[in-house]
Design a protein around this motif. Structure first.
Motif, PDB file in Angstrom:
ATOM      1  N   ALA A 113      23.100  16.821 -11.154  1.00  0.00           N
ATOM      2  CA  ALA A 113      22.213  17.833 -10.619  1.00  0.00           C
ATOM      3  C   ALA A 113      20.810  17.524 -11.131  1.00  0.00           C
ATOM      4  O   ALA A 113      20.609  16.716 -12.005  1.00  0.00           O
ATOM      5  N   ALA A 114      19.856  18.132 -10.537  1.00  0.00           N
ATOM      6  CA  ALA A 114      18.503  17.826 -10.985  1.00  0.00           C
ATOM      7  C   ALA A 114      17.567  18.981 -10.690  1.00  0.00           C
ATOM      8  O   ALA A 114      17.799  19.781  -9.808  1.00  0.00           O
ATOM      9  N   VAL A 115      16.542  19.056 -11.446  1.00  0.00           N
ATOM     10  CA  VAL A 115      15.494  20.019 -11.138  1.00  0.00           C
ATOM     11  C   VAL A 115      14.186  19.267 -11.020  1.00  0.00           C
ATOM     12  O   VAL A 115      13.979  18.221 -11.616  1.00  0.00           O
TER      13      VAL A 115
ATOM     14  N   GLU B 293       2.567   7.562  -6.197  1.00  0.00           N
ATOM     15  CA  GLU B 293       1.653   8.673  -6.494  1.00  0.00           C
ATOM     16  C   GLU B 293       2.152   9.982  -5.877  1.00  0.00           C
ATOM     17  O   GLU B 293       2.224  11.003  -6.546  1.00  0.00           O
ATOM     18  N   PHE B 294       2.522   9.900  -4.596  1.00  0.00           N
ATOM     19  CA  PHE B 294       2.913  11.122  -3.878  1.00  0.00           C
ATOM     20  C   PHE B 294       4.193  11.734  -4.437  1.00  0.00           C
ATOM     21  O   PHE B 294       4.406  12.927  -4.349  1.00  0.00           O
ATOM     22  N   ASP B 295       5.057  10.891  -4.945  1.00  0.00           N
ATOM     23  CA  ASP B 295       6.376  11.383  -5.345  1.00  0.00           C
ATOM     24  C   ASP B 295       6.571  11.271  -6.853  1.00  0.00           C
ATOM     25  O   ASP B 295       7.696  11.268  -7.335  1.00  0.00           O
TER      26      ASP B 295
ATOM     27  N   TYR C  86      18.080   7.643  -8.244  1.00  0.00           N
ATOM     28  CA  TYR C  86      17.751   7.224  -6.882  1.00  0.00           C
ATOM     29  C   TYR C  86      16.483   6.382  -6.883  1.00  0.00           C
ATOM     30  O   TYR C  86      16.361   5.416  -6.138  1.00  0.00           O
TER      31      TYR C  86
ATOM     32  N   TYR D  60      17.442  12.238  -9.470  1.00  0.00           N
ATOM     33  CA  TYR D  60      16.253  11.668  -8.839  1.00  0.00           C
ATOM     34  C   TYR D  60      15.862  10.346  -9.497  1.00  0.00           C
ATOM     35  O   TYR D  60      15.467   9.401  -8.827  1.00  0.00           O
TER      36      TYR D  60
ATOM     37  N   TRP E 125       5.719   7.848   6.713  1.00  0.00           N
ATOM     38  CA  TRP E 125       6.580   6.977   5.902  1.00  0.00           C
ATOM     39  C   TRP E 125       6.776   7.585   4.509  1.00  0.00           C
ATOM     40  O   TRP E 125       7.888   7.613   3.973  1.00  0.00           O
ATOM     41  N   LEU E 126       5.675   8.092   3.943  1.00  0.00           N
ATOM     42  CA  LEU E 126       5.754   8.664   2.590  1.00  0.00           C
ATOM     43  C   LEU E 126       6.665   9.884   2.563  1.00  0.00           C
ATOM     44  O   LEU E 126       7.496  10.049   1.662  1.00  0.00           O
TER      45      LEU E 126
ATOM     46  N   LYS F 277      10.035  10.503   0.435  1.00  0.00           N
ATOM     47  CA  LYS F 277       9.988  11.412  -0.727  1.00  0.00           C
ATOM     48  C   LYS F 277      11.407  11.886  -1.025  1.00  0.00           C
ATOM     49  O   LYS F 277      12.187  12.160  -0.129  1.00  0.00           O
ATOM     50  N   LEU F 278      11.712  11.948  -2.314  1.00  0.00           N
ATOM     51  CA  LEU F 278      13.091  12.284  -2.665  1.00  0.00           C
ATOM     52  C   LEU F 278      13.455  13.697  -2.237  1.00  0.00           C
ATOM     53  O   LEU F 278      14.616  13.988  -1.969  1.00  0.00           O
TER      54      LEU F 278
ATOM     55  N   ALA G 267      17.042  15.925 -14.307  1.00  0.00           N
ATOM     56  CA  ALA G 267      16.417  15.209 -13.199  1.00  0.00           C
ATOM     57  C   ALA G 267      17.005  13.814 -13.016  1.00  0.00           C
ATOM     58  O   ALA G 267      16.446  13.004 -12.296  1.00  0.00           O
TER      59      ALA G 267
ATOM     60  N   LEU H 281       1.360   4.151  -2.821  1.00  0.00           N
ATOM     61  CA  LEU H 281       1.110   5.555  -2.478  1.00  0.00           C
ATOM     62  C   LEU H 281       2.334   6.426  -2.796  1.00  0.00           C
ATOM     63  O   LEU H 281       2.217   7.536  -3.287  1.00  0.00           O
ATOM     64  N   LEU H 282       3.501   5.868  -2.490  1.00  0.00           N
ATOM     65  CA  LEU H 282       4.719   6.654  -2.704  1.00  0.00           C
ATOM     66  C   LEU H 282       4.868   7.018  -4.173  1.00  0.00           C
ATOM     67  O   LEU H 282       5.269   8.133  -4.521  1.00  0.00           O
TER      68      LEU H 282
ATOM     69  N   ARG I 197       6.172  13.177  -9.415  1.00  0.00           N
ATOM     70  CA  ARG I 197       6.810  14.216 -10.213  1.00  0.00           C
ATOM     71  C   ARG I 197       8.330  14.109 -10.177  1.00  0.00           C
ATOM     72  O   ARG I 197       9.013  14.201 -11.183  1.00  0.00           O
ATOM     73  N   LEU I 198       8.870  13.880  -8.961  1.00  0.00           N
ATOM     74  CA  LEU I 198      10.332  13.797  -8.860  1.00  0.00           C
ATOM     75  C   LEU I 198      10.866  12.503  -9.451  1.00  0.00           C
ATOM     76  O   LEU I 198      11.932  12.472 -10.049  1.00  0.00           O
ATOM     77  N   ARG I 199      10.131  11.426  -9.249  1.00  0.00           N
ATOM     78  CA  ARG I 199      10.663  10.128  -9.616  1.00  0.00           C
ATOM     79  C   ARG I 199      10.563   9.821 -11.108  1.00  0.00           C
ATOM     80  O   ARG I 199      11.252   8.939 -11.604  1.00  0.00           O
TER      81      ARG I 199
ATOM     82  N   MET J  81      12.909   2.600   3.691  1.00  0.00           N
ATOM     83  CA  MET J  81      11.562   2.040   3.621  1.00  0.00           C
ATOM     84  C   MET J  81      11.262   1.108   4.779  1.00  0.00           C
ATOM     85  O   MET J  81      10.131   1.024   5.237  1.00  0.00           O
TER      86      MET J  81
ATOM     87  N   ARG K  14      -4.678  14.961  -1.459  1.00  0.00           N
ATOM     88  CA  ARG K  14      -4.355  13.546  -1.472  1.00  0.00           C
ATOM     89  C   ARG K  14      -4.028  13.050  -0.051  1.00  0.00           C
ATOM     90  O   ARG K  14      -4.513  12.012   0.393  1.00  0.00           O
TER      91      ARG K  14
ATOM     92  N   TYR L 197      15.382   2.468  -5.522  1.00  0.00           N
ATOM     93  CA  TYR L 197      14.125   2.066  -4.872  1.00  0.00           C
ATOM     94  C   TYR L 197      13.491   0.885  -5.606  1.00  0.00           C
ATOM     95  O   TYR L 197      13.031  -0.070  -4.980  1.00  0.00           O
TER      96      TYR L 197
ATOM     97  N   ARG M  68       0.841  -1.202   0.000  1.00  0.00           N
ATOM     98  CA  ARG M  68       0.000   0.000   0.000  1.00  0.00           C
ATOM     99  C   ARG M  68       0.882   1.260   0.000  1.00  0.00           C
ATOM    100  O   ARG M  68       0.683   2.182  -0.777  1.00  0.00           O
ATOM    101  N   ARG M  69       1.896   1.241   0.860  1.00  0.00           N
ATOM    102  CA  ARG M  69       2.754   2.426   0.968  1.00  0.00           C
ATOM    103  C   ARG M  69       3.568   2.664  -0.304  1.00  0.00           C
ATOM    104  O   ARG M  69       3.746   3.798  -0.737  1.00  0.00           O
ATOM    105  N   TRP M  70       4.064   1.605  -0.855  1.00  0.00           N
ATOM    106  CA  TRP M  70       4.882   1.738  -2.078  1.00  0.00           C
ATOM    107  C   TRP M  70       4.033   2.311  -3.215  1.00  0.00           C
ATOM    108  O   TRP M  70       4.475   3.167  -3.979  1.00  0.00           O
TER     109      TRP M  70
ATOM    110  N   ALA N 149      17.755   2.577   0.013  1.00  0.00           N
ATOM    111  CA  ALA N 149      16.299   2.584  -0.167  1.00  0.00           C
ATOM    112  C   ALA N 149      15.643   1.620   0.819  1.00  0.00           C
ATOM    113  O   ALA N 149      14.592   1.921   1.397  1.00  0.00           O
TER     114      ALA N 149
END
Lengths: 472, 597
Positions: free
Chosen positions: B41-43, A217-219, A236, A233, B585-586, B590-591, A230, A214-215, A221-223, B515, B567, A240, A210-212, B511
């Motif tokens: 680097a990243a944006v 979804e929540f993250d 990284y 990111y 946890w989220l 988050k990165l 980018a 959600l993650l 944009r960066l991922r 987690m 959300r 994961y 569930r958390r993975w 990671a």
């Protein structure tokens, strides 16, 4: 180097002095033009796995595997005569190994180049002298094996190629992948932390999934950003993804599991636990090929036979006396050899047949009378090491020291000199099917990296070799 | 003999033109620097807003923006207040800000509030902890090498020196000239004691090897030079592709540098027969012999005693003065001392040094008016800025706090990491946006304990003190008692300050740690004392929206964006307890939590 190294990635730090074009580190290193073999090494390829147990601190050869009795030997100490060239054996310390001489070989003609822990331990991890000018770019033996095995990595493999256990206290630290891509770095496990971190128990899986989900979804944009910029990111996030694949693999659940009955059989110690994991990793055959275990607390400067130093710090404490460390090693190593040799693949070969086990300290300890605080200091001149499996013919002793255990008087192999860490590295590479004559040109510092230093390189006059006698 | 620069370069020198930066095919050049920096680097997604004109606040901006203007390079706009706050807290104090700290800063309408924030952080306790820890890393201070008392006292000395803002040249002179019966009773003495080379028996120190080690490390830390290679052999036939200046250096010249420590005896003190990690330092030795025994280096093949001479100028010491005093004078008054120092701090604040790596200066590639041979480029990305910063640093009392203030208040430091439009690799060397970096292992630890408010009392070995943050420990060994935490720090690349290097690469096991490691999972639940327990029990009760906003502030130093808020609130509304633990946890995974942009 400094704290500042952390601020850009290590690759970046190395890269700025790089001898190669931009982006070099972000592609596979293995370009035919950069890797050359000297053409002298013909690896035997008798093993697919290697387990190195490093006796951190330096085992006293004269009180263990090359026993020399003297006034320091405790009265009523259980010492017995053993045939087959073994001679006198400290049953009081190694009762279980005594039952298994046929499974391993003892080399009593080991030599070290250095008598300081960190530098000597670095030798064991890399097969090279510690040169601080180059340290950042030199990979460990395990990282080279990981890189060499990368091509045979299967899509289904989820476990990391190089696993290191309990190295937090190693003075050399854990030597990384150097100039090799980070994916060949050691995967670091401490057996006293919760191993359930690495494998999801069935009851924890729904929460994690569930958390993975959600993650992502929540993250998102960066991922998932696709711009060149980018990439940090995205990289990284790749870690994961790899982590989740590993944790979700049902094989991980059985690998990272310590059954209390088994822990007891392996001696209820962190080294025993590490040996269980090492066995599991080999048995699973799910991507791990090189396993490095730090077996801590052999640095017996005082009270080497004394029992006046009680174990402190509860069940996870390191053993602190010579008896304790020895018995712990004996209790862990014996069942490891048993389990590896009794577990057969479908073709009938045992896991031990395809697993080279190396057990050695970074140097020996001063022979002769004990110091006035009843201990022994560091001694690089002669010490012993244990080799098993992976084609090694057991039941033998190679090499001989003088009556005191101070000097190698028979090397026991075709080079008339002690077996040095470079020779051990060459032997590991050879057994693992890695051409140890290889060199990598144009490292980031503009040099040539040799898997094993050749005689032709400046200031190296020793002709380092695979110890072929181990196998014949 | 090579002389680096005859005087200070003019402050107003015009920026380098691009054609001075010529690539060597097999060399780290500004162009491939750019590629790799750019990749690391990243944006967080580009915007199309115009960058606008930023204020040029000090000489840093004159050079950085002047060069971009001259070369027609676009740059990112200034970072938002929340981005800036998180960045500057991390860079100056090693910690993320508290929600109140962020809110107070963001809501302030003071025109100079960024300067005011920087002022309030510099000299603060977290600032002193972070930079003392940083010096401990630089000097590789650890109990295993210099004893618990040694590393604790070195820490105390450094902390105090930073607190009273001792001029940096004076700090360095103290470290290089310390004499002590025991480094356990003299703070700066541990700097030299740390580099001792132990011989075959544990009580011996190897004289010339120790002198070499001190010479190598002092040149690295205080001049940005890597003399390691020439400490074993001449540069010729070794370093032609690596470093032009080092190629010209000879091992005998290195010996002359090491000979400044030829009379320095660093002796291990012993009690009964066991060697303790306690050292005396005096100057009663006989000098540096070219025939001295070596255990760590290629054998010395000379036969004479070596006379000291400073490697950058050839200057010989005044025979009437103590050798180390002379060395300390030469090193701290040479322009390269200030250049190397400002570059080191610049890399700490900006992510990449003007010369990078910071300890690999090539002195033959520094001066745009005296370009290196065909195929080589000028090494610094901004040579004039480096000289101007160094000059400013020297002329203003080698004031570290002032230097850091200048960097943190510059618009160059405050640019957003988000670049409007398409980012090009070539922009990186201009610092056209902020480089993103992963938090260091100690920063991640500290961020997690402060966001969750779940702390361990970490005892400082050899004292009665306990601390709450990794950056407050005296050395990594202080954390060993906490197996989970020590392992967590290890996986994120903490150095043991012994032989291992700090490593900020990413890895799969990191990671897993974030987690599913006990260090993390044990901090998620609303246990007594945790922030979550306090937030849930607060009267009057917090709404879901309020708890969500508070958590975003605690972890990411910003409010949630509307979509994030919706959300997260929905997650919490479904099952409050589980939702809040999930949300913690989220946020921890988050990165933008584990990166500093």
């Amino acid at each position: 180097m400094s704290y500042f190294d952390s601020l850009s990635t290590r690759r970046e730090v190395i890269r700025a002095g790089a001898a190669l074009g931009g982006g070099y580190f972000f592609h596979s290193l293995w370009k035919p033009t950069q890797v050359k073999a000297q053409g002298r090494a013909n690896p035997r390829g008798s093993a697919r796995f290697c387990i190195v147990l490093m006796l951190d601190g330096g085992q006293s050869q004269v009180d263990t595997w090359d026993l020399k009795e003297g006034p320091w030997t405790p009265q009523d100490f259980d010492i017995r005569n053993v045939s087959g060239g073994i001679g006198r054996w400290p049953y009081a310390l190694y009762p279980q190994l005594a039952e298994r001489f046929d499974k391993f070989l003892l080399a009593r003609s080991m030599g070290a180049w250095d008598a300081v822990h960190g530098r000597a331990q670095y030798y064991i991890q890399t097969g090279h002298p510690l040169n601080l000018a180059l340290a950042k770019e030199i990979p460990g033996i395990g990282a080279i094996v990981a890189a060499e095995y990368a091509e045979r990595r299967r899509d289904t493999d989820t476990l990391p190629p190089y696993v290191a256990m309990n190295v937090v206290r190693n003075q050399a630290g854990l030597v990384n992948s150097g100039f090799l891509p980070a994916k060949h770095s050691p995967f670091h496990i401490d057996t006293t932390t919760k191993l359930s971190a690495y494998a999801l128990a069935p009851e924890d899986k729904p929460d994690f999934d569930r958390r993975w989900k959600l993650l992502k979804e929540f993250d998102e944009r960066l991922r998932t950003a696709t711009s060149l910029a980018a990439k940090t990111y995205r990289d990284y996030n790749d870690h994961y993804e790899g982590a989740v694949r590993l944790m979700s693999d049902p094989r991980a659940a059985s690998v990272f599991q310590l059954d209390p009955a088994e822990q007891t059989r392996y001696g209820n110690s962190r080294t025993g636990d590490a040996c269980i994991l090492a066995r599991n990793l080999v048995e699973a055959d799910a991507g791990t090929h090189f396993i490095f275990v730090d077996v801590y607390n052999w640095d017996q400067h005082s009270n080497i036979y004394g029992s006046d130093r009680p174990r402190r710090g509860g069940p996870n404490a390191y053993p602190s006396t010579h008896q304790e460390v020895s018995l712990e090693l004996d209790s862990a190593l014996a069942p490891l050899l048993d389990d590896l040799s009794s577990t057969k693949r479908t073709d009938g070969t045992s896991l031990l047949d395809e697993t080279l086990v190396v057990c050695m300290g970074e140097f020996g300890r001063t022979p002769g009378p004990l110091s006035i605080i009843n201990g022994r200091d560091h001694y690089p001149g002669a010490f012993s090491a244990l080799f098993a499996g992976g084609g090694v013919k057991g039941g033998r002793v190679l090499g001989k020291t003088d009556a005191m255990g101070a000097e190698v008087i028979e090397s026991g192999w075709h080079e008339k000199r002690p077996i040095y860490p470079e020779d051990v590295a060459a032997t590991i590479y050879s057994a693992m099917g890695v051409d140890w004559g290889k060199q990598i040109q144009e490292t980031p510092s503009g040099r040539t990296f040799y898997y094993i230093e050749p005689v032709t390189a400046q200031s190296h006059i020793v002709n380092f070799q695979e110890v072929s006698e181990f196998f014949t | 003999m090579f002389v680096l620069v005859s005087g200070w370069p003019a402050y107003t020198q015009t920026p380098a033109t691009p054609d001075m930066q010529r690539a060597h095919p097999a060399q780290g050049t500004p162009d491939n620097r750019t590629t790799a920096s750019e990749l690391t680097a990243a944006v967080a997604g580009g915007t199309d807003e115009p960058a606008g004109v930023v204020e040029r606040k000090n000489l840093i901006d004159e050079y950085v923006f002047g060069k971009m203007e001259a070369d027609g390079i676009p740059h990112a706009p200034l970072a938002s207040d929340t981005d800036f706050a998180r960045r500057v807290y991390l860079d100056l104090t090693g910690r993320i800000p508290t929600p109140d700290e962020v809110r107070n800063f963001v809501s302030s309408t003071e025109p100079d509030k960024r300067d005011a924030l920087v002022d309030s952080l510099i000299g603060s306790r977290p600032f002193l902890s972070k930079w003392t820890y940083w010096f401990g890393d630089l000097a590789r201070s650890n109990g295993n090498r210099i004893g618990n008392d040694g590393k604790n006292l070195f820490y105390q000395w450094t902390y105090n020196a930073l607190q009273i803002n001792t001029p940096y040249d004076k700090m360095v002179r103290h470290m290089l000239t310390a004499e002590a019966v025991s480094n356990w009773y003299d703070g700066p003495a541990s700097y030299l004691a740390r580099w001792v080379i132990i011989g075959a028996t544990c009580a011996d120190t190897v004289h010339e090897d120790t002198s070499d080690e001190i010479a190598v490390n002092s040149a690295m830390h205080f001049l940005g030079l890597n003399l390691q290679c020439v400490s074993c052999h001449d540069g010729r036939n070794h370093l032609e592709k690596v470093n032009l200046w080092l190629t010209d250096q000879k091992r005998t010249e290195f010996w002359q540098q090491a000979a400044f420590f030829g009379k320095t005896r660093v002796l291990r003190r012993t009690e009964v027969s066991t060697a303790r990690d306690e050292y005396s330092i005096d100057d009663l030795g006989e000098g540096y012999s070219a025939a001295g025994e070596s255990v760590t280096r290629v054998p010395r093949n000379g036969k004479d005693m070596i006379e000291p001479a400073f490697i950058l100028t050839g200057e010989k010491p005044d025979p009437d003065k103590p050798l180390r005093d002379e060395f300390a004078r030469m090193i701290t008054t040479h322009p390269q001392f200030a250049r190397a120092t400002v570059n080191m701090f610049w890399a700490g604040m900006m992510g990449v040094g003007i010369v990078d790596p910071v300890f690999d200066f090539d002195l033959n590639r520094q001066d745009p008016n005296n370009p290196p041979p065909e195929g080589w480029s000028i090494q610094p990305s901004h040579p004039e800025l480096l000289n101007a910063l160094a000059k400013d640093f020297a002329e203003n009392g080698y004031d570290i706090q002032r230097l850091l203030r200048m960097m943190a208040t510059s618009s160059a430091y405050q640019l957003s990491s988000k670049f409007p439009g398409e980012w090009k690799a070539a922009y990186a060397k201009y610092y056209a946006r902020k480089f993103v970096r992963r938090l260091t292992s100690e920063e991640i630890y500290d961020a997690i304990v402060s966001a969750t408010n779940v702390f361990d009392d970490i005892p400082i070995r050899g004292t009665d003190l306990t601390v709450h943050y990794a950056t407050e420990t005296r050395s990594p060994e202080d954390m060993r008692r906490f197996t989970n935490a020590a392992f967590f720090l290890n996986v994120f690349g903490q150095t043991n300050r012994d032989y291992s290097e700090r490593n900020n690469q990413g890895a799969i096991d990191q990671a897993i740690m974030l987690m599913n490691s006990p260090f993390v999972t044990e901090r998620l639940a609303a246990e007594p004392g945790s922030f979550l327990a306090e937030a849930i029990g607060r009267e009057p009760p917090l709404s879901d929206e309020q708890v969500v906003a508070e958590l975003y502030f605690r972890y990411l130093s910003r409010p949630p964006e509307p979509e994030e808020a919706a959300r997260a609130t929905a997650l919490v509304a479904t099952n409050r307890q589980q939702g809040l633990e999930d949300l913690q946890w989220l946020l921890m995974n988050k990165l933008d939590f584990i990166f500093n942009d």
